[in-house]
Design a protein around this motif. Structure first.
Motif, PDB file in Angstrom:
ATOM      1  N   ALA A 178       0.812  -1.209   0.000  1.00 32.80           N
ATOM      2  CA  ALA A 178       0.000   0.000   0.000  1.00 32.80           C
ATOM      3  C   ALA A 178       0.848   1.261   0.000  1.00 32.80           C
ATOM      4  CB  ALA A 178      -0.921   0.000   1.222  1.00 32.80           C
ATOM      5  N   ALA A 179       2.124   1.120  -0.303  1.00 35.70           N
ATOM      6  CA  ALA A 179       3.040   2.248  -0.216  1.00 35.70           C
ATOM      7  C   ALA A 179       2.854   3.210  -1.377  1.00 35.70           C
ATOM      8  CB  ALA A 179       4.481   1.745  -0.184  1.00 35.70           C
ATOM      9  N   ASP A 180       2.855   4.508  -1.086  1.00 37.46           N
ATOM     10  CA  ASP A 180       2.931   5.530  -2.110  1.00 37.46           C
ATOM     11  C   ASP A 180       4.390   5.682  -2.536  1.00 37.46           C
ATOM     12  OD1 ASP A 180       0.216   5.965  -1.932  1.00 37.46           O
ATOM     13  OD2 ASP A 180       0.389   7.720  -0.629  1.00 37.46           O
ATOM     14  N   GLY A 181       4.601   6.286  -3.687  1.00 38.23           N
ATOM     15  CA  GLY A 181       5.962   6.478  -4.159  1.00 38.23           C
ATOM     16  C   GLY A 181       5.977   6.744  -5.641  1.00 38.23           C
ATOM     17  N   TYR A 196      -9.501   8.315 -15.845  1.00 37.94           N
ATOM     18  CA  TYR A 196      -8.613   9.418 -16.224  1.00 37.94           C
ATOM     19  C   TYR A 196      -9.407  10.702 -16.156  1.00 37.94           C
ATOM     20  CZ  TYR A 196      -5.437  12.207 -19.161  1.00 37.94           C
ATOM     21  OH  TYR A 196      -4.600  13.176 -19.653  1.00 37.94           O
ATOM     22  N   ASP A 197      -8.794  11.752 -15.596  1.00 40.93           N
ATOM     23  CA  ASP A 197      -9.528  13.011 -15.422  1.00 40.93           C
ATOM     24  C   ASP A 197      -9.496  13.893 -16.652  1.00 40.93           C
ATOM     25  OD1 ASP A 197      -6.982  14.096 -15.447  1.00 40.93           O
ATOM     26  OD2 ASP A 197      -7.084  14.933 -13.418  1.00 40.93           O
ATOM     27  N   GLY A 198      -8.841  13.431 -17.726  1.00 45.39           N
ATOM     28  CA  GLY A 198      -8.817  14.188 -18.971  1.00 45.39           C
ATOM     29  C   GLY A 198      -7.684  15.167 -19.090  1.00 45.39           C
ATOM     30  N   SER A 199      -6.876  15.315 -18.044  1.00 40.75           N
ATOM     31  CA  SER A 199      -5.799  16.285 -18.126  1.00 40.75           C
ATOM     32  C   SER A 199      -4.479  15.795 -17.540  1.00 40.75           C
ATOM     33  CB  SER A 199      -6.204  17.599 -17.427  1.00 40.75           C
ATOM     34  OG  SER A 199      -6.506  17.350 -16.069  1.00 40.75           O
ATOM     35  N   ARG A 200      -4.524  15.208 -16.333  1.00 39.79           N
ATOM     36  CA  ARG A 200      -3.252  14.923 -15.665  1.00 39.79           C
ATOM     37  C   ARG A 200      -3.220  13.627 -14.863  1.00 39.79           C
ATOM     38  NH1 ARG A 200       0.084  19.220 -11.813  1.00 39.79           N
ATOM     39  NH2 ARG A 200       1.699  17.755 -11.113  1.00 39.79           N
ATOM     40  N   TYR A 201      -4.302  13.290 -14.203  1.00 38.77           N
ATOM     41  CA  TYR A 201      -4.254  12.203 -13.222  1.00 38.77           C
ATOM     42  C   TYR A 201      -5.025  10.962 -13.661  1.00 38.77           C
ATOM     43  CZ  TYR A 201      -2.388  15.717 -10.005  1.00 38.77           C
ATOM     44  OH  TYR A 201      -1.623  16.690  -9.408  1.00 38.77           O
ATOM     45  N   LEU A 202      -4.429   9.811 -13.359  1.00 41.10           N
ATOM     46  CA  LEU A 202      -5.099   8.533 -13.509  1.00 41.10           C
ATOM     47  C   LEU A 202      -5.451   8.049 -12.104  1.00 41.10           C
ATOM     48  CD1 LEU A 202      -5.837   6.176 -15.505  1.00 41.10           C
ATOM     49  CD2 LEU A 202      -3.675   5.123 -14.774  1.00 41.10           C
ATOM     50  N   TYR A 203      -6.739   7.818 -11.868  1.00 47.20           N
ATOM     51  CA  TYR A 203      -7.205   7.369 -10.558  1.00 47.20           C
ATOM     52  C   TYR A 203      -7.355   5.850 -10.555  1.00 47.20           C
ATOM     53  CZ  TYR A 203      -8.004  12.247  -9.378  1.00 47.20           C
ATOM     54  OH  TYR A 203      -7.822  13.589  -9.122  1.00 47.20           O
ATOM     55  N   VAL A 204      -7.030   5.253  -9.416  1.00 46.66           N
ATOM     56  CA  VAL A 204      -7.000   3.796  -9.283  1.00 46.66           C
ATOM     57  C   VAL A 204      -7.802   3.377  -8.060  1.00 46.66           C
ATOM     58  CG1 VAL A 204      -5.530   1.766  -9.019  1.00 46.66           C
ATOM     59  CG2 VAL A 204      -4.676   3.775 -10.280  1.00 46.66           C
ATOM     60  N   ALA A 205      -8.727   2.454  -8.263  1.00 43.79           N
ATOM     61  CA  ALA A 205      -9.457   1.854  -7.137  1.00 43.79           C
ATOM     62  C   ALA A 205      -8.654   0.656  -6.649  1.00 43.79           C
ATOM     63  CB  ALA A 205     -10.854   1.427  -7.569  1.00 43.79           C
ATOM     64  N   ASP A 206      -8.058   0.775  -5.484  1.00 46.84           N
ATOM     65  CA  ASP A 206      -7.295  -0.320  -4.876  1.00 46.84           C
ATOM     66  C   ASP A 206      -8.239  -1.042  -3.924  1.00 46.84           C
ATOM     67  OD1 ASP A 206      -5.386  -2.007  -3.876  1.00 46.84           O
ATOM     68  OD2 ASP A 206      -3.878  -0.450  -3.583  1.00 46.84           O
ATOM     69  N   ARG A 207      -8.950  -2.014  -4.465  1.00 40.93           N
ATOM     70  CA  ARG A 207     -10.103  -2.594  -3.774  1.00 40.93           C
ATOM     71  C   ARG A 207      -9.762  -3.196  -2.411  1.00 40.93           C
ATOM     72  NH1 ARG A 207     -13.798  -7.663  -5.958  1.00 40.93           N
ATOM     73  NH2 ARG A 207     -15.192  -7.759  -4.153  1.00 40.93           N
ATOM     74  N   SER A 208      -8.773  -4.065  -2.359  1.00 43.94           N
ATOM     75  CA  SER A 208      -8.463  -4.749  -1.105  1.00 43.94           C
ATOM     76  C   SER A 208      -7.866  -3.825  -0.064  1.00 43.94           C
ATOM     77  CB  SER A 208      -7.512  -5.922  -1.359  1.00 43.94           C
ATOM     78  OG  SER A 208      -8.131  -6.899  -2.164  1.00 43.94           O
ATOM     79  N   VAL A 229      -7.843   9.095  -0.694  1.00 40.30           N
ATOM     80  CA  VAL A 229      -8.767   8.912   0.433  1.00 40.30           C
ATOM     81  C   VAL A 229      -8.889   7.422   0.710  1.00 40.30           C
ATOM     82  CG1 VAL A 229     -10.840   8.810  -1.033  1.00 40.30           C
ATOM     83  CG2 VAL A 229     -11.044   9.571   1.342  1.00 40.30           C
ATOM     84  N   GLY A 230      -9.205   7.095   1.963  1.00 35.94           N
ATOM     85  CA  GLY A 230      -9.335   5.701   2.368  1.00 35.94           C
ATOM     86  C   GLY A 230      -8.148   5.252   3.190  1.00 35.94           C
ATOM     87  N   VAL A 231      -8.402   4.304   4.086  1.00 35.67           N
ATOM     88  CA  VAL A 231      -7.361   3.820   4.986  1.00 35.67           C
ATOM     89  C   VAL A 231      -7.276   2.303   4.878  1.00 35.67           C
ATOM     90  CG1 VAL A 231      -6.588   3.674   7.387  1.00 35.67           C
ATOM     91  CG2 VAL A 231      -7.744   5.739   6.575  1.00 35.67           C
ATOM     92  N   VAL A 232      -6.071   1.788   4.719  1.00 41.62           N
ATOM     93  CA  VAL A 232      -5.858   0.350   4.605  1.00 41.62           C
ATOM     94  C   VAL A 232      -6.394  -0.357   5.843  1.00 41.62           C
ATOM     95  CG1 VAL A 232      -4.109  -1.467   4.416  1.00 41.62           C
ATOM     96  CG2 VAL A 232      -3.843   0.673   3.143  1.00 41.62           C
ATOM     97  N   ALA A 233      -7.120  -1.437   5.624  1.00 39.13           N
ATOM     98  CA  ALA A 233      -7.672  -2.286   6.695  1.00 39.13           C
ATOM     99  C   ALA A 233      -8.748  -1.578   7.518  1.00 39.13           C
ATOM    100  CB  ALA A 233      -6.564  -2.802   7.611  1.00 39.13           C
ATOM    101  N   SER A 244     -11.291  11.804   7.418  1.00 39.87           N
ATOM    102  CA  SER A 244     -12.310  11.057   8.164  1.00 39.87           C
ATOM    103  C   SER A 244     -13.114  10.083   7.310  1.00 39.87           C
ATOM    104  CB  SER A 244     -13.279  12.034   8.837  1.00 39.87           C
ATOM    105  OG  SER A 244     -13.937  12.851   7.875  1.00 39.87           O
ATOM    106  N   ALA A 245     -13.140  10.269   5.989  1.00 32.97           N
ATOM    107  CA  ALA A 245     -13.949   9.399   5.129  1.00 32.97           C
ATOM    108  C   ALA A 245     -13.342   7.997   5.041  1.00 32.97           C
ATOM    109  CB  ALA A 245     -14.068  10.007   3.735  1.00 32.97           C
ATOM    110  N   ARG A 246     -14.209   7.027   4.801  1.00 31.38           N
ATOM    111  CA  ARG A 246     -13.760   5.652   4.616  1.00 31.38           C
ATOM    112  C   ARG A 246     -14.449   5.067   3.382  1.00 31.38           C
ATOM    113  NH1 ARG A 246     -10.713   7.463   7.550  1.00 31.38           N
ATOM    114  NH2 ARG A 246      -9.957   6.703   9.579  1.00 31.38           N
ATOM    115  N   LEU A 247     -13.744   4.191   2.665  1.00 29.30           N
ATOM    116  CA  LEU A 247     -14.275   3.523   1.490  1.00 29.30           C
ATOM    117  C   LEU A 247     -14.388   2.030   1.761  1.00 29.30           C
ATOM    118  CD1 LEU A 247     -12.144   5.235  -1.337  1.00 29.30           C
ATOM    119  CD2 LEU A 247     -14.334   5.979  -0.382  1.00 29.30           C
ATOM    120  N   SER A 248     -15.316   1.384   1.040  1.00 29.13           N
ATOM    121  CA  SER A 248     -15.517  -0.051   1.192  1.00 29.13           C
ATOM    122  C   SER A 248     -15.385  -0.733  -0.172  1.00 29.13           C
ATOM    123  CB  SER A 248     -16.894  -0.348   1.788  1.00 29.13           C
ATOM    124  OG  SER A 248     -17.174  -1.733   1.781  1.00 29.13           O
ATOM    125  N   GLU A 249     -14.302  -1.436  -0.370  1.00 24.43           N
ATOM    126  CA  GLU A 249     -14.060  -2.188  -1.603  1.00 24.43           C
ATOM    127  C   GLU A 249     -14.411  -1.395  -2.865  1.00 24.43           C
ATOM    128  OE1 GLU A 249     -14.887  -6.347  -1.789  1.00 24.43           O
ATOM    129  OE2 GLU A 249     -15.339  -6.449   0.350  1.00 24.43           O
TER     130      GLU A 249
END
Length: 467
Positions: A178-181, A196-208, A229-233, A244-249
């Protein structure tokens, strides 16, 4: 031009045996420089090896290479096993004369995958940047290939016809975490949706990992990966700020091209008698820089209620979303279960209103063309909108459909454009009239009448033209 039938492996072990038999040929081609899609040297970023990405060498990938248990949250500074870190950035230009040409009535061709790049696991995605590259997930890495002509005559005994290796931009195909880098120093655990946001960033859903990541594609940024956003485990469906927000899968993503990223989430729900299903929710993440960046709000669905019920906001019920697509103005389209739902995202009284526009409960007949709720899907998966407002749907039982969203009597009319319902199995490239897919899971519109399809069973990307 001749078409070739490739017999699909009967199980994953057979698949690995067949792929291994091609690796030696792939290595010889890499040495001779005769890859169909060649990747040699093009400056990108600051030129550092880890920032530039790495080219996967199919000949040295380890069978069943599992994640390093000690790498769960820590980046590895060295070169990944099974990858060849080039001294310079690869040249991602197309050199594929074998793929030139087309057939009247449309063509299905192999663009990348089984024949030239042995993905460790089924690819996820794909997403097109609107200009040159197709991005896709390789389980624990993010890869890309240029939008090249595909192969339309395939002979597994002729290595010279293999499609070239894919570029790994970020993460590792053999190590999770789960490391950034920067680039391949980052780690993912389970890559699913991409946007893709159409300009610069590719967003990734890291489900697990229950989080949302983004990759900076700007030249010189070194493919920097950061957690938005989101916290591992710590799965959850809590709205609020990034802290403060949390994501679920998180499973599916779509960006509106302006400010908001939409996330399709899964939440496990007990169905009784020891069985479980997945309820779906649609969340919205603010990607605009400023004090509200990464703020999360729930748009529709209820994480504790499974089903397919139209309504507004939390009153609507969804199965776990498999694909999202936004029209850039008002509507978000959602593939969930065996139907396509439409969510109103425009500010106002109907914000969050969910309406079923295509499909309905399965009647056991597989996919059936038709208009609106008279049409049927076997299992609607990834979706993508083209510039003409037509929605393409990957149906994981072997077909790709097109849905007309033009206002009028044809609105919601579904037509099968690739594959044949009920003939899932071996795949055939060549004329669309005889083409077959195995298990298409994702689709990306790449131009007028053209799509790239991710087939997860044969672990390949196909290109369909002339739709």
């Amino acid at each position: 031009m001749a078409t070739t039938l490739l017999t699909r492996p009967r199980d994953s072990r057979s698949l690995r045996r067949e792929v291994r038999s091609w690796w030696l040929g792939a290595l010889l081609i890499a040495v001779s420089g005769a890859w169909a899609c060649n990747h040699a040297a093009q400056p990108s970023g600051d030129g550092a090896a880890s920032d530039a990405g790495s080219v996967v060498d199919s000949a040295v990938l380890t069978e069943d290479a599992g994640p390093d248990a000690g790498d769960a949250g820590e980046a590895d500074a060295g070169t990944d096993a099974g990858m060849d870190a080039d001294a310079g950035a690869p040249d991602e230009s197309c050199h594929n004369p074998a793929g030139a040409g087309s057939f009247d009535g449309g063509t299905l061709s192999l663009m990348a995958g089984l024949m030239g790049h042995a993905f460790n696991d089924p690819p996820a995605g794909p997403v097109f940047d609107g200009a040159r590259f197709v991005y896709f997930g390789c389980t624990t890495a993010i890869c890309r290939v240029p939008l090249c002509p595909g192969l339309m005559a395939i002979d597994p005994n002729q290595p010279s016809q293999l499609v070239g290796p894919a570029l790994v931009l970020a993460g590792s195909e053999t190590r999770q975490g789960a490391a950034d880098g920067a680039g391949t120093a980052a780690r993912f655990t389970s890559v699913n949706g991409l946007a893709y946001d159409g300009s610069r960033y590719l967003y990734v859903a890291d489900r697990s990992n229950h989080n949302l990541r983004r990759i900076d594609l700007q030249e010189g940024a070194g493919f920097q990966v950061t957690t938005v956003v989101g916290v591992v485990a710590e799965p959850g469906t809590i709205d609020g700020s990034a802290a403060s927000a949390r994501l679920s899968e998180p499973m599916a993503l779509a960006h509106d091209g302006h400010r908001y990223l939409y996330v399709g989430e899964w939440s496990e729900v007990s169905l009784g008698n020891g069985t479980f299903g997945y309820a779906g929710t649609i969340r919205r993440v603010d990607t605009q820089p400023g004090p509200t960046f990464a703020t999360v709000v729930t748009v529709a669905g209820n994480p504790s209620q499974i089903g397919s019920v139209d309504g507004i906001g939390a009153a609507a019920r969804l199965y776990g979303p498999m694909g999202l697509a936004h029209d850039g103005s008002q509507f978000l389209y959602v593939s969930a279960g065996r139907s396509i739902r439409r969510v109103d995202t425009a500010a106002g009284g109907s914000w969050g209103a969910v309406t079923t526009i295509v499909g309905g409960p399965s009647d056991g007949t597989g996919s059936v063309d038709g208009v609106g709720t008279a049409a049927r899907f076997s299992n609607a998966a990834g979706i993508s909108l083209d510039a003409l407002g037509r929605l393409y749907v990957a149906d994981s039982e072997g077909t790709v459909h097109r849905v007309d969203l033009t206002p009028g009597p044809a609105y919601g009319a579904m037509t099968t454009v690739v594959g044949v319902s009920g003939q899932q199995g071996d795949f055939i490239v060549g004329p669309l009239s005889t083409a077959l897919l195995n298990r298409p899971q994702g689709v990306a519109a790449v131009g007028a009448g053209s799509v790239v399809v991710c087939d997860t069973y044969v672990r390949s990307l196909f290109r369909a033209d002339g739709l």
